[in-house]
Design a protein around this motif. Structure first.
Motif, mmCIF file in Angstrom:
data_model
loop_
_atom_site.group_PDB
_atom_site.id
_atom_site.type_symbol
_atom_site.label_atom_id
_atom_site.label_comp_id
_atom_site.label_asym_id
_atom_site.label_seq_id
_atom_site.Cartn_x
_atom_site.Cartn_y
_atom_site.Cartn_z
ATOM 1 N N LEU A 335 53.501 57.647 40.661
ATOM 2 C CA LEU A 335 54.671 56.800 40.394
ATOM 3 C C LEU A 335 54.806 55.712 41.446
ATOM 4 O O LEU A 335 55.064 54.550 41.125
ATOM 5 C CB LEU A 335 55.934 57.666 40.360
ATOM 6 N N PHE A 336 54.619 56.074 42.714
ATOM 7 C CA PHE A 336 54.765 55.102 43.802
ATOM 8 C C PHE A 336 53.764 53.957 43.643
ATOM 9 O O PHE A 336 54.129 52.777 43.740
ATOM 10 C CB PHE A 336 54.567 55.797 45.150
ATOM 11 N N TYR A 337 52.516 54.309 43.363
ATOM 12 C CA TYR A 337 51.509 53.255 43.239
ATOM 13 C C TYR A 337 51.680 52.452 41.955
ATOM 14 O O TYR A 337 51.386 51.251 41.925
ATOM 15 C CB TYR A 337 50.105 53.863 43.321
ATOM 16 N N LEU A 338 52.154 53.093 40.893
ATOM 17 C CA LEU A 338 52.412 52.357 39.657
ATOM 18 C C LEU A 338 53.541 51.359 39.829
ATOM 19 O O LEU A 338 53.554 50.292 39.191
ATOM 20 C CB LEU A 338 52.737 53.334 38.518
ATOM 21 N N MET A 339 54.503 51.692 40.715
ATOM 22 C CA MET A 339 55.610 50.768 40.980
ATOM 23 C C MET A 339 55.135 49.494 41.674
ATOM 24 O O MET A 339 55.819 48.473 41.643
ATOM 25 C CB MET A 339 56.671 51.464 41.834
ATOM 26 N N GLY A 343 55.708 45.096 40.964
ATOM 27 C CA GLY A 343 55.932 44.298 42.167
ATOM 28 C C GLY A 343 55.004 43.110 42.204
ATOM 29 O O GLY A 343 55.409 41.993 42.545
ATOM 30 N N TRP A 344 53.733 43.342 41.823
ATOM 31 C CA TRP A 344 52.760 42.250 41.764
ATOM 32 C C TRP A 344 53.113 41.254 40.664
ATOM 33 O O TRP A 344 53.045 40.032 40.863
ATOM 34 C CB TRP A 344 51.365 42.832 41.524
ATOM 35 N N ILE A 345 53.520 41.770 39.507
ATOM 36 C CA ILE A 345 53.884 40.884 38.388
ATOM 37 C C ILE A 345 55.091 40.025 38.754
ATOM 38 O O ILE A 345 55.115 38.810 38.501
ATOM 39 C CB ILE A 345 54.181 41.721 37.124
ATOM 40 N N LEU A 346 56.100 40.643 39.360
ATOM 41 C CA LEU A 346 57.294 39.904 39.756
ATOM 42 C C LEU A 346 56.981 38.863 40.825
ATOM 43 O O LEU A 346 57.592 37.795 40.853
ATOM 44 C CB LEU A 346 58.367 40.878 40.265
ATOM 45 N N GLU A 347 56.023 39.171 41.692
ATOM 46 C CA GLU A 347 55.602 38.210 42.713
ATOM 47 C C GLU A 347 55.104 36.925 42.070
ATOM 48 O O GLU A 347 55.393 35.816 42.524
ATOM 49 C CB GLU A 347 54.518 38.841 43.584
ATOM 50 N N GLN A 348 54.361 37.068 40.970
ATOM 51 C CA GLN A 348 53.834 35.890 40.279
ATOM 52 C C GLN A 348 54.939 35.084 39.602
ATOM 53 O O GLN A 348 54.802 33.878 39.415
ATOM 54 C CB GLN A 348 52.793 36.323 39.225
ATOM 55 N N TYR A 361 54.224 45.932 48.835
ATOM 56 C CA TYR A 361 53.952 45.477 50.201
ATOM 57 C C TYR A 361 53.247 46.575 51.001
ATOM 58 O O TYR A 361 52.353 46.306 51.794
ATOM 59 C CB TYR A 361 55.263 45.075 50.878
ATOM 60 N N PHE A 362 53.643 47.816 50.781
ATOM 61 C CA PHE A 362 53.006 48.950 51.448
ATOM 62 C C PHE A 362 51.530 49.011 51.069
ATOM 63 O O PHE A 362 50.665 49.247 51.922
ATOM 64 C CB PHE A 362 53.715 50.243 51.058
ATOM 65 N N PHE A 363 51.235 48.807 49.789
ATOM 66 C CA PHE A 363 49.849 48.794 49.323
ATOM 67 C C PHE A 363 49.064 47.668 49.994
ATOM 68 O O PHE A 363 47.937 47.870 50.471
ATOM 69 C CB PHE A 363 49.811 48.628 47.804
ATOM 70 N N ILE A 364 49.661 46.480 50.060
ATOM 71 C CA ILE A 364 48.999 45.329 50.674
ATOM 72 C C ILE A 364 48.726 45.582 52.155
ATOM 73 O O ILE A 364 47.650 45.264 52.680
ATOM 74 C CB ILE A 364 49.863 44.059 50.492
ATOM 75 N N MET A 365 49.702 46.166 52.844
ATOM 76 C CA MET A 365 49.535 46.464 54.271
ATOM 77 C C MET A 365 48.332 47.374 54.515
ATOM 78 O O MET A 365 47.550 47.157 55.449
ATOM 79 C CB MET A 365 50.800 47.130 54.817
#
Length: 393
Positions: A335-339, A343-348, A361-365
């Motif tokens: 669930l955490f990673y799917l969220m 986040g990526w879509i909204l960034e665009q 952001y946690f994934f990107i870090m």
């Protein structure tokens, strides 16, 4: 308990401790220290206004230097005791000429571009003031910054003071801005508790200061010069204090791509710093400083991201074998990673929903840690880096 279970729970503990648990441990230790030893109070019974050099490296910062000069002139400190120095080595966009139009500042320039740390190494022997404050050209300082920083130097044990980095809020905050802001708020809290317990472990280049006499030239290929300068001072037995009322504000990265570029450089520099500061890994010699350094910095740049990756296949195998609790944990991980995807879509789409920004952001870090590690191994991270593009005000 099987070997896989032991490895899973050890990995889970490492992840939780590195990102959340260390903060909880710090909080408790600081509370206990205050109960048994009292709270450290600064003695401000007498006026303390030593001479200060404000050093501002500025490579091709023509668009920012006007605002930076005005911000520097507005600092609440005796003008005759504050020397403002811009170091513009390598700039070819007119930055030095733009700065020379202002009275009351020194502009030190050489045409050859050799990197920020080479420029700092060059000018530091010329600094006469007992306190040197470093700040970036695109970071705006709070009016009380200098006063709030220098008061810590009443204590002879303080060798450096780290200021706080803040991200300017925007009306329509993108994932990079929201994530970066949340990250720095948490980092600032950890730095405060680190300082209360013993010492900050690494200062950010946006705003930090040192006793000028403690400066030692840093290797010309250093990626995180600010981190190396402050940690070596701590390594030599001095405290790196933290002052949240002295803060530098800057705009967030324009987008997550730019923020990733910045994070990859930081992580490559983190690996380099761990190699160069390997002595600090010895708790028998450096005691509580080693504990703070490993807990706050080393784990995040090494074992914690690796443990995050290991948790997924380990958890999957344990879920298939035992179900129950392992199934719940796997579902939460998924669930955490799917969220991160929305986040990526909204960034665009320039939309702001922080519920999704945090996992993204946690994934990107953590992605940046792996990219930075391989960049360090390949020797591809130059000190002559191009700064990340910042969002518009």
């Amino acid at each position: 308990m099987t070997a896989i279970e032991i490895l899973f729970w050890a990995s889970a503990f490492l992840v939780v401790y590195a990102y959340v648990g260390y903060g909880a441990v710090l909080f408790v230790l600081v509370k206990l220290k205050r109960i048994f030893f009292g709270k450290n109070e600064l003695d401000e019974s007498e006026v303390f206004e030593p001479e200060v050099a404000l050093v501002i490296p500025a490579y091709n910062e023509k668009d920012y230097v006007g605002e930076k000069v005005a911000n520097s002139f507005a600092l609440d400190y005796p003008k005759e005791k504050l020397k403002i120095i811009f170091v513009t080595d390598g700039s070819d966009d007119g930055t030095p000429d733009a700065l020379r139009k202002y009275d009351g500042i020194a502009v030190l320039h050489e045409p050859e571009r050799r990197g920020k740390i080479a420029a700092i190494n060059r000018i530091m022997p010329t600094i006469q003031a007992p306190i040197t404050i470093f700040t970036d050209a695109n970071a705006m300082l709070s009016p009380q910054t200098v006063r709030m920083i220098v008061r810590h130097y009443r204590d002879a044990k303080v060798g450096a003071v780290a200021g706080e980095k803040r991200i300017r809020r925007q009306a329509e905050e993108r994932a990079s801005g929201a994530g970066e802001g949340i990250y720095w708020k948490y980092e600032s809290l950890l730095k405060k508790w680190d300082s209360d317990l013993h010492s900050v472990v690494g200062a950010a280049g946006e705003l930090f200061s040192i006793r000028t006499e403690l400066y030692a030239p840093v290797e010309k290929n250093a990626i995180l010069d600010d981190f190396m300068i402050s940690l070596r001072i701590a390594k030599n037995g001095y405290k790196v204090a933290y002052e949240p009322e002295a803060y530098a504000e800057e705009l967030p990265s324009e987008n997550v791509k730019e923020e990733l570029k910045r994070k990859v450089r930081i992580c490559a520099g983190g690996i380099q710093s761990i190699v160069w500061l390997k002595e600090l890994l010895n708790p028998f010699k450096y005691g509580i400083l080693s504990f703070q350094y490993v807990s706050h910095r080393v784990l995040r740049w090494t074992l914690a991201p690796l443990a995050l990756v290991l948790l997924i296949p380990l958890n999957l195998q344990l879920m298939l074998e035992f179900g129950g609790l392992y199934a719940v944990i796997f579902a939460l991980q998924l669930l955490f990673y799917l969220m991160a995807v929305p986040g990526w879509i909204l960034e665009q789409r320039h939309l702001r929903v922080k519920l999704f920004f945090v996992p993204y952001y946690f994934f990107i870090m953590n992605l940046a840690v792996f990219l930075g590690f391989f960049r360090y191994l390949k020797g591809r991270q130059s000190v002559l880096w191009e700064r990340s593009v910042r969002a518009k005000a």
